[in-house]
Design an enzyme around this catalytic site. Sequence first.
Site, PDB file in Angstrom:
ATOM      1  N   VAL A   1     172.093  28.896 -96.835  1.00  0.00           N
ATOM      2  CA  VAL A   1     173.069  29.889 -96.390  1.00  0.00           C
ATOM      3  C   VAL A   1     172.615  31.271 -96.856  1.00  0.00           C
ATOM      4  O   VAL A   1     172.478  31.522 -98.048  1.00  0.00           O
ATOM      5  CB  VAL A   1     174.479  29.578 -96.936  1.00  0.00           C
ATOM      6  CG1 VAL A   1     175.466  30.659 -96.509  1.00  0.00           C
ATOM      7  CG2 VAL A   1     174.937  28.205 -96.445  1.00  0.00           C
TER       8      VAL A   1
ATOM      9  N   SER B   1     180.707  30.702-102.566  1.00  0.00           N
ATOM     10  CA  SER B   1     180.407  31.628-101.467  1.00  0.00           C
ATOM     11  C   SER B   1     181.067  31.186-100.156  1.00  0.00           C
ATOM     12  O   SER B   1     181.727  31.976 -99.484  1.00  0.00           O
ATOM     13  CB  SER B   1     178.893  31.734-101.265  1.00  0.00           C
ATOM     14  OG  SER B   1     178.254  32.205-102.417  1.00  0.00           O
TER      15      SER B   1
ATOM     16  N   LYS C   1     186.364  32.641-112.004  1.00  0.00           N
ATOM     17  CA  LYS C   1     186.182  32.903-110.573  1.00  0.00           C
ATOM     18  C   LYS C   1     187.530  32.904-109.851  1.00  0.00           C
ATOM     19  O   LYS C   1     187.729  33.671-108.905  1.00  0.00           O
ATOM     20  CB  LYS C   1     185.241  31.875-109.961  1.00  0.00           C
ATOM     21  CG  LYS C   1     183.783  32.085-110.330  1.00  0.00           C
ATOM     22  CD  LYS C   1     182.894  31.087-109.615  1.00  0.00           C
ATOM     23  CE  LYS C   1     181.431  31.289-109.955  1.00  0.00           C
ATOM     24  NZ  LYS C   1     180.557  30.295-109.281  1.00  0.00           N
TER      25      LYS C   1
ATOM     26  N   ARG D   1     158.978  23.969-107.624  1.00  0.00           N
ATOM     27  CA  ARG D   1     159.821  23.531-108.737  1.00  0.00           C
ATOM     28  C   ARG D   1     160.142  22.045-108.605  1.00  0.00           C
ATOM     29  O   ARG D   1     159.991  21.459-107.526  1.00  0.00           O
ATOM     30  CB  ARG D   1     161.119  24.352-108.754  1.00  0.00           C
ATOM     31  CG  ARG D   1     160.908  25.815-109.073  1.00  0.00           C
ATOM     32  CD  ARG D   1     162.216  26.577-109.070  1.00  0.00           C
ATOM     33  NE  ARG D   1     162.872  26.543-107.774  1.00  0.00           N
ATOM     34  CZ  ARG D   1     164.054  27.108-107.517  1.00  0.00           C
ATOM     35  NH1 ARG D   1     164.713  27.734-108.490  1.00  0.00           N
ATOM     36  NH2 ARG D   1     164.584  27.046-106.329  1.00  0.00           N
TER      37      ARG D   1
ATOM     38  N   LYS E   1     168.993  18.965 -97.798  1.00  0.00           N
ATOM     39  CA  LYS E   1     168.307  18.200 -98.847  1.00  0.00           C
ATOM     40  C   LYS E   1     168.794  16.754 -98.919  1.00  0.00           C
ATOM     41  O   LYS E   1     168.184  15.922 -99.602  1.00  0.00           O
ATOM     42  CB  LYS E   1     168.477  18.912-100.193  1.00  0.00           C
ATOM     43  CG  LYS E   1     167.753  20.254-100.222  1.00  0.00           C
ATOM     44  CD  LYS E   1     168.103  21.075-101.433  1.00  0.00           C
ATOM     45  CE  LYS E   1     167.386  22.426-101.393  1.00  0.00           C
ATOM     46  NZ  LYS E   1     167.762  23.263-100.222  1.00  0.00           N
TER      47      LYS E   1
ATOM     48  N   SER F   1     189.409  24.692-107.731  1.00  0.00           N
ATOM     49  CA  SER F   1     188.103  24.745-108.398  1.00  0.00           C
ATOM     50  C   SER F   1     188.299  24.661-109.899  1.00  0.00           C
ATOM     51  O   SER F   1     189.413  24.799-110.404  1.00  0.00           O
ATOM     52  CB  SER F   1     187.348  26.024-108.029  1.00  0.00           C
ATOM     53  OG  SER F   1     187.845  27.137-108.748  1.00  0.00           O
TER      54      SER F   1
ATOM     55  N   VAL G   1     167.606  32.512-101.994  1.00  0.00           N
ATOM     56  CA  VAL G   1     166.356  33.227-102.230  1.00  0.00           C
ATOM     57  C   VAL G   1     166.432  34.722-101.919  1.00  0.00           C
ATOM     58  O   VAL G   1     165.795  35.532-102.618  1.00  0.00           O
ATOM     59  CB  VAL G   1     165.203  32.560-101.435  1.00  0.00           C
ATOM     60  CG1 VAL G   1     165.391  32.746 -99.933  1.00  0.00           C
ATOM     61  CG2 VAL G   1     163.858  33.119-101.870  1.00  0.00           C
TER      62      VAL G   1
ATOM     63  N   THR H   1     156.902  30.023-104.430  1.00  0.00           N
ATOM     64  CA  THR H   1     156.652  28.644-104.849  1.00  0.00           C
ATOM     65  C   THR H   1     155.453  28.045-104.108  1.00  0.00           C
ATOM     66  O   THR H   1     154.580  27.439-104.715  1.00  0.00           O
ATOM     67  CB  THR H   1     157.901  27.771-104.595  1.00  0.00           C
ATOM     68  OG1 THR H   1     158.354  27.988-103.262  1.00  0.00           O
ATOM     69  CG2 THR H   1     159.003  28.118-105.564  1.00  0.00           C
TER      70      THR H   1
ATOM     71  N   GLU I   1     187.950  29.006-113.990  1.00  0.00           N
ATOM     72  CA  GLU I   1     189.129  29.872-114.085  1.00  0.00           C
ATOM     73  C   GLU I   1     188.777  31.340-113.905  1.00  0.00           C
ATOM     74  O   GLU I   1     189.562  32.112-113.335  1.00  0.00           O
ATOM     75  CB  GLU I   1     189.844  29.668-115.429  1.00  0.00           C
ATOM     76  CG  GLU I   1     189.004  29.985-116.644  1.00  0.00           C
ATOM     77  CD  GLU I   1     189.816  29.851-117.936  1.00  0.00           C
ATOM     78  OE1 GLU I   1     190.886  30.473-118.028  1.00  0.00           O
ATOM     79  OE2 GLU I   1     189.358  29.126-118.848  1.00  0.00           O
TER      80      GLU I   1
END
Length: 336
Positions: A172, A15, A43, A254, A131, A38, A179, A195, A41
């Site tokens: 983002v 993204s 994408k 989670r 995180k 990347s 979400v 959650t 292939e």
Amino acid sequence: MLSNKTILITGGTGSLGKALTQHILKNHPQIKKLVIYSRDEQKQFQMAQEFPVEKYPQVRFLIGDVRDKERLIRAFKDVDYVIHAAAMKHVHLAEYNPDECIKTNIGGAENVVHAALETGVERVVALSTDKACAPINLYGATKLTSDKLFIAANNIKGWNPIKFSVVRYGNVMGSNGSVIPFFINKKEEGVLPITDPEMTRFNISLQGGVDMVMYALENAWGGELFVPKIPSYKILDVAEAVAPNAEKKVVGIRPGEKVHEEMITPSDSFYTYDIGKYYAILPSNPIWNIEDFISTYNGKKVEPGFKYNSGENTEWETVESLRELIVQHVDSSFEI
């Protein structure tokens, strides 16, 4: 600054990689080359349709994995700037596949550092995550290690003038796996899984992430970790914004999740400066003069014990502002 420069984006089909590509081609058409690196292939094939060579002759696509140091060295040849966006990022998948997460997020970071040092790259900006701040999950721990590797790279470069820096931000809006698109897809079922009712997250748009990367690319001295000043949202407000009539079913946190995310801890406060739109966590052993940095950016040291987390933020999105942002940044056809 980007005129006649070659830029490579690892994880370039994600993204943010696509948003960076759009931004660079629109605002810096005079670049020499933009390389999308990347391992997916399919994408790459799809992205090549969005940026056809007939219209964008500067764009190149390279299949490769950041786990493969030799491939990175070949890819980095004649590259001026590297934006490192490749990562294994899903928290719960990392918990169940720890070896794979470590190989990509830590081993890949090491490979990017060494390949950049060996090939004459001028600047590297690595993407981090909230995180990585006081991590409780493997993904966060691997990204914290990655951050440390890029920051420390400034101390091992020797004569090399290369500059390594890091940008850290929260969720983002509208990115793959986030979400809001998840809730939009779920609302037709009439039930949204929550959650934890108390959960909060930082919120940044794709363009905000792009702007931050470009800022670091153009302004970093080497070793800084940049953090944006952005609002938070409550997960229940997101659910209400997307589907006010849906049932909100609490399903529990989670594996590896926090209720509130952090971007600056009290321990970081001793090295953190307010530089206006961003905070900058400076290296404990910078290779440049801190007073010169403070003077250049009018930096103000934060108070000892300062912390920046999504649950105690001073700026918040509302249900109404979230709906406006969804239309603007996620789905222009969105309706309640």
